[in-house]
Each structure stands twice: as structure tokens, then as C-alpha cells.
Write a protein that holds these residues in place. Structure first.
Motif, PDB file in Angstrom:
ATOM      1  N   UNK A 108       5.862   2.378  -1.052  1.00  0.00           N
ATOM      2  CA  UNK A 108       7.139   2.195  -0.381  1.00  0.00           C
ATOM      3  C   UNK A 108       7.079   1.457   0.945  1.00  0.00           C
ATOM      4  N   UNK A 109       5.872   0.932   1.300  1.00  0.00           N
ATOM      5  CA  UNK A 109       5.804   0.139   2.525  1.00  0.00           C
ATOM      6  C   UNK A 109       5.975  -1.348   2.163  1.00  0.00           C
ATOM      7  N   UNK A 110       7.100  -1.889   2.537  1.00  0.00           N
ATOM      8  CA  UNK A 110       7.374  -3.275   2.196  1.00  0.00           C
ATOM      9  C   UNK A 110       6.983  -4.228   3.312  1.00  0.00           C
ATOM     10  N   UNK A 111       6.361  -5.348   2.926  1.00  0.00           N
ATOM     11  CA  UNK A 111       6.049  -6.393   3.916  1.00  0.00           C
ATOM     12  C   UNK A 111       6.573  -7.724   3.398  1.00  0.00           C
ATOM     13  N   UNK A 112       7.211  -8.477   4.303  1.00  0.00           N
ATOM     14  CA  UNK A 112       7.778  -9.765   3.941  1.00  0.00           C
ATOM     15  C   UNK A 112       6.725 -10.863   4.145  1.00  0.00           C
ATOM     16  N   UNK A 113       6.300 -11.484   3.059  1.00  0.00           N
ATOM     17  CA  UNK A 113       5.209 -12.470   3.184  1.00  0.00           C
ATOM     18  C   UNK A 113       5.654 -13.755   3.878  1.00  0.00           C
ATOM     19  N   UNK A 128       7.004  -7.118   9.798  1.00  0.00           N
ATOM     20  CA  UNK A 128       7.193  -5.704  10.136  1.00  0.00           C
ATOM     21  C   UNK A 128       7.416  -4.927   8.845  1.00  0.00           C
ATOM     22  N   UNK A 129       6.879  -3.706   8.835  1.00  0.00           N
ATOM     23  CA  UNK A 129       7.018  -2.891   7.628  1.00  0.00           C
ATOM     24  C   UNK A 129       8.466  -2.451   7.445  1.00  0.00           C
ATOM     25  N   UNK A 130       8.960  -2.566   6.219  1.00  0.00           N
ATOM     26  CA  UNK A 130      10.294  -2.060   5.890  1.00  0.00           C
ATOM     27  C   UNK A 130      10.159  -1.119   4.693  1.00  0.00           C
ATOM     28  N   UNK A 131      11.116  -0.204   4.559  1.00  0.00           N
ATOM     29  CA  UNK A 131      11.068   0.706   3.418  1.00  0.00           C
ATOM     30  C   UNK A 131      11.511  -0.023   2.161  1.00  0.00           C
ATOM     31  N   UNK A 132      10.820   0.257   1.078  1.00  0.00           N
ATOM     32  CA  UNK A 132      11.185  -0.356  -0.202  1.00  0.00           C
ATOM     33  C   UNK A 132      11.133   0.745  -1.264  1.00  0.00           C
ATOM     34  N   UNK A 133      12.027   0.679  -2.225  1.00  0.00           N
ATOM     35  CA  UNK A 133      12.068   1.692  -3.284  1.00  0.00           C
ATOM     36  C   UNK A 133      10.702   1.778  -3.970  1.00  0.00           C
TER      37      UNK A 133
END
Lengths: 257, 252
Positions: A88-93, A10-15
């Protein structure tokens, strides 16, 4: 690798300024009856344009770390979040499937290894072009990109040469161009100078510094403490844990003095 | 062998105008092949010093000799990986010694399959993706690629490991992937440079026996360099090299 089920990433916000954020990474291996902890709660943040060196002896977990960050292996637990769109769209691989890992390796992560791993029957040009062909890029953009990169690493006159006709340093430069060709978010390098003499090692480090100065983010693991000192930050990995960190930034001319 | 020289204007012209007597059954034929390195003025090394051989379709030939005898140089000339200083290499009736780069790449992709000592697989690609690489590069249709990759992975016994990365495979398995990759464009020739050099004896024998089985089944010609007499003896014909020359030919 064994993730065939549907992705739950799921997309999370990242700096915006962060390329890669690693949280509490754990990786164990079972050998016979014993469990070996290769990575033990590793935390790491790589900012855009940063050059980080991770140093440690054989068996400290360096390659396991690169394999997990490079989507070549899955950790037991922890998060590896990439700023995938650089906006800024973070994805956890760690939540991705094998298929999504392949796309990450092809488009978002540039990998460089100790033994070059060039395809021996293809020329320098064709080896660099390969990831673009696999990614179905059009021939015109391929030609433009490959030629620009080969020029950037000083191999414009060696484009038609085969790996067997090139020195180790030249072959490693080809792999750097190959790693960059699909414009990845980050370069991950596993002992990139392990097979090279000191002069060639210095030249490869100069290329890394030029790339860093041009805004590329680089994470390099090495057992060579001297070359690590040109990086912005030097992190020590011992028995799967980060045990120290210091600032680098030493001049390239001074590394073997 | 050489019949006439029609021009002496330049080396390349001479190369093109020599008439060579080709054996009709030969798939590989070399004529007086030489590779000379000029180390410094007046000092030269003859890595290959006049090699003339002929290999028929479906033949399994091994090349043996000590380090520096010219084995790999010979293989590189036949595989269009290097240019000879003089002489000719005919593959399927075409002299590859002085082809342009584009045609050489095409020949390497379509006519010849290569197997190397260190496997040379791309580490970020799965077994399946490594095997499909030469077909993708040769621009083969998608359906044919899928058909051949599955077929050859099955032939080398790795259907159940097609999604594995090289780092997840043993040395013997990696070499099997390399063999499937060498076969996928259905070349007429397989060239193997020390294919068992990194493997233990049992695994080495297994790989060469696999090559023999494939040779019988697919009728490709195989040229294999090895320094191991046990491995070399598994071929139908052994060429022994020393100082850039073939010094003995043993036919079973």
C-alpha cells in the motif's frame, strides 16, 4: 532521460489490491516544427493478478506507454504510481531520478521486448542470472531462483545453450524468465510475440496465462487482436488515447480459430 | 598440420591426441575445421568444409562471401559460440573446440570481444551499464570496472552519452556502445559479425574506421565478417569464402 536532480517522490497510500495506477499521462514529441502527442491523458489501473492487453496500430502510442510505465522514459505530465512495497505504499515514478528509475527497472518492473535482447555470449542460465548479479544477490539464491524459473518455462534442459542455439520462441522464454528473476510487481511486455509464428505465439501466451494464474500482474501491448483476447481486459489505444475497453478471457485454444 | 593419430577409440579421444603444428605468432589458428549438419538420413550440409587459417596478433582480417558460404559459422567456431564437427580451433595456444561450458564462457568473456549486427544491447540498461556488463560478469574489481568503462566509452566517443538508454541512441551510437562493451575486458581478439549491416554507408565506414583506429592503438586482432566489399577491403587481409571453404586470400 534528463532527471538528475534530487528525487521528490513522496509516498502516497494506494489500495492494497492495486499494482499500478496511472493518471492523466501525457507525452509529446517535437519533430521539426510540429508537436506530436504520443499519449493524451491516459488513465489506467492494474490490479494484482490482472492480465491486461492494450491493442492499437503502429504509431498509436503503445511503445511510448510501455517506455513511460517501464521507467525508460519520462512523460510530460501525469502520474505513474506503483505499489512499491506491495503493502500500500505508492510511489510516483515520474518524480524519481534516473538512478531510482534504474532500481525500479531492476527490482520492480519486469520488461519483455519484441526482439528478445539476450546477451549473445552468455548461456540461457547466465542471461536469466544477469539481473540478480547486477542486484548483487548471493550466488546460492541466484542458482535456486534461476533453475526454478528455467524449469517453470520448460527450458531446464537448455540452460547451457547460447541464444544462437535456440529458436525464437525459446529465446523469448528466456527473456520471460529474466524479467521474472528479481520478482517484479508487474510484467510489461512490448509486442512479445511480434517475431514469432502462430504456434510459438500460442505457447508464449500459455506461459503468460500460467503466470497470471499464479498471481503475476501483466500488461502487454500488441497489434495482434487475436492474442489480446486471452487477457482479462482488452483496451484499445488510438492516437494516444484509450478509445475502448472490453472483457477478454477467451480460451487459448480458440485464438487462431 | 595433422601429424599423428594415437588413438581411434572415439572422436573426442582422436581430437585430443592429434598433434597440431602451431605457428608461434598465431593468436587464432584453425585446422581442417568443419561443421556438418545432418538434415535427414544420408543428407548433410557442410556449413564449414575444412577451413585452416592463421591470424597473427594485431592483424585486421575480413571474411567475405555470399549468404550461406559459412562466414558466420566460422566466426561462431572461433568465438567458442558453437562446436565444430571436427577439426581444431586454437586461441592463444589452447584448443577451444572441445572445452567444457564453464571454460568457454570464461574465454568468451575474457579473451574475445564480440560485436554483432543488431548491437544486442540490453534495453533497460544505460550505455555505461551495458559496457560494464562483461566486466561485472567476469567478477572484475569495482575500481577497474569504472576505469575501463570510462576509458572505452571515451575511445568510442560516447563519454557524454553514458547515461543514455539504447533507445535514446542512434544505430551508429548503439554500435559504438557495443564496441566499447566488446573491448572492456581487454580481450586479445575482437570478432565482428556484419557490424555495419544495419547502418547506412557513411555510418558503416565510420564504424569500420573506428575499428581500424582501435586496432592500431590497442593491437587486438580483429576478425570481421561482412558481405560489403567496400567495408571488407578496409582490412589488411581478406578471406573469401564459398560453400564452406576459403577460396581466395587477398593480402594488401
Amino acid at each position: 532521460m534528463n532527471k538528475e536532480q534530487k528525487s521528490t517522490a513522496k509516498a502516497v497510500n494506494i489500495d492494497l489490491g492495486i499494482v499500478l495506477d496511472v493518471h492523466d499521462l501525457i507525452k509529446t514529441y517535437t519533430v521539426g516544427n510540429s508537436v506530436i502527442t504520443a499519449l493524451n491523458k491516459v488513465n489506467l489501473t492494474v490490479r494484482k493478478g490482472e492480465f491486461i492487453a492494450i491493442v492499437g496500430p503502429s504509431g498509436s502510442g503503445k511503445t511510448t506507454l510501455i517506455n513511460c510505465l517501464g521507467a525508460l522514459d519520462f512523460p510530460d505530465s501525469g502520474k505513474i504510481i506503483y505499489n512499491v512495497d506491495a503493502k500500500g505504499m505508492g510511489l510516483d515514478i515520474t518524480e524519481m531520478t534516473n538512478k531510482q528509475h534504474k532500481k525500479m527497472r531492476l527490482r520492480k518492473i519486469g520488461l519483455i521486448f519484441q526482439f528478445y535482447n539476450l546477451f549473445p555470449i552468455l548461456t540461457a542460465y547466465e542471461n536469466v542470472e544477469l539481473p540478480m548479479i547486477i542486484d548483487k544477490k548471493d550466488p546460492k539464491s541466484r542458482e535456486e531462483k534461476v533453475k526454478t524459473l528455467l524449469k517453470r518455462i520448460g527450458l531446464e534442459k537448455r540452460m547451457e545453450h547460447l541464444p544462437t542455439q535456440m529458436s525464437g520462441g525459446e529465446q523469448q522464454r528466456v527473456t520471460i524468465a529474466r524479467a521474472l528473476v528479481n520478482e517484479p510487481l508487474i510484467i510489461l511486455a512490448d509486442e512479445p510475440t511480434g517475431e514469432l509464428d502462430t504456434e510459438t505465439t500460442t505457447n508464449i501466451m500459455k506461459i503468460f496465462l500460467d503466470l497470471k494464474n499464479a498471481g503475476e500482474s501483466i500488461l502487454m501491448v500488441t497489434h495482434n487482436i487475436r492474442i489480446a483476447e486471452v487477457a482479462d481486459r482488452i483496451i484499445t489505444l488510438t492516437d494516444g488515447q484509450f478509445t475502448g475497453e472490453k472483457a477478454g478471457g477467451k480460451s487459448i485454444e480458440g485464438i487462431y480459430k | 598440420m595433422k601429424k599423428s593419430k594415437q588413438s581411434k577409440e572415439s572422436v573426442s579421444v582422436i581430437q585430443e591426441t592429434i598433434n597440431y603444428e602451431l605457428e608461434p605468432e598465431a593468436i587464432i589458428q584453425t585446422f581442417d575445421l568443419a561443421k556438418i549438419y545432418n538434415i535427414t538420413e544420408g543428407i548433410e550440409i557442410r556449413a564449414l568444409n575444412g577451413v585452416s587459417i592463421s591470424i597473427k596478433k594485431g592483424e585486421f582480417v575480413s571474411v567475405m562471401g555470399p549468404s550461406g558460404s559459412g562466414k558466420t559459422t566460422l566466426l561462431n567456431m572461433i568465438g567458442a559460440l558453437d562446436n565444430p564437427s571436427h577439426g581444431a580451433v586454437f586461441i592463444n595456444g589452447t584448443n577451444v573446440a572441445h572445452m567444457d561450458d564453464e571454460r568457454r564462457t570464461e574465454l568468451r568473456l575474457k579473451e574475445i570481444g564480440f560485436i554483432f549486427q543488431f548491437y544486442n544491447l540490453v534495453p533497460v540498461l544505460s550505455a555505461y551499464e551495458n559496457v560494464e556488463l562483461p566486466m561485472v560478469f567476469a567478477g572484475r574489481p569495482k575500481q577497474k570496472i569504472e576505469e575501463n568503462v570510462n576509458k572505452f566509452l571515451e575511445l568510442v566517443g560516447l563519454s557524454d552519452k553514458k547515461d543514455h538508454l539504447p533507445s535514446e541512441l542512434s544505430g551508429g551510437e548503439q554500435q559504438r556502445v557495443a564496441i566499447a562493451r566488446a573491448l572492456c575486458n581487454e580481450p586479445s581478439i575482437l570478432i565482428a559479425d556484419e557490424p555495419t549491416g544495419e547502418l547506412d554507408t557513411r555510418m558503416g565506414m565510420e564504424i569500420v574506421n573506428l575499428l581500424r583506429e582501435l586496432n592500431k592503438e590497442l593491437n587486438q586482432s580483429i576478425l570481421m565478417v561482412t558481405h560489403d566489399p567496400m567495408i571488407g577491403a578496409l582490412a589488411e587481409r581478406m578471406l573469401k569464402m564459398r560453400d564452406g571453404k576459403i577460396i581466395e586470400i587477398i593480402t594488401k
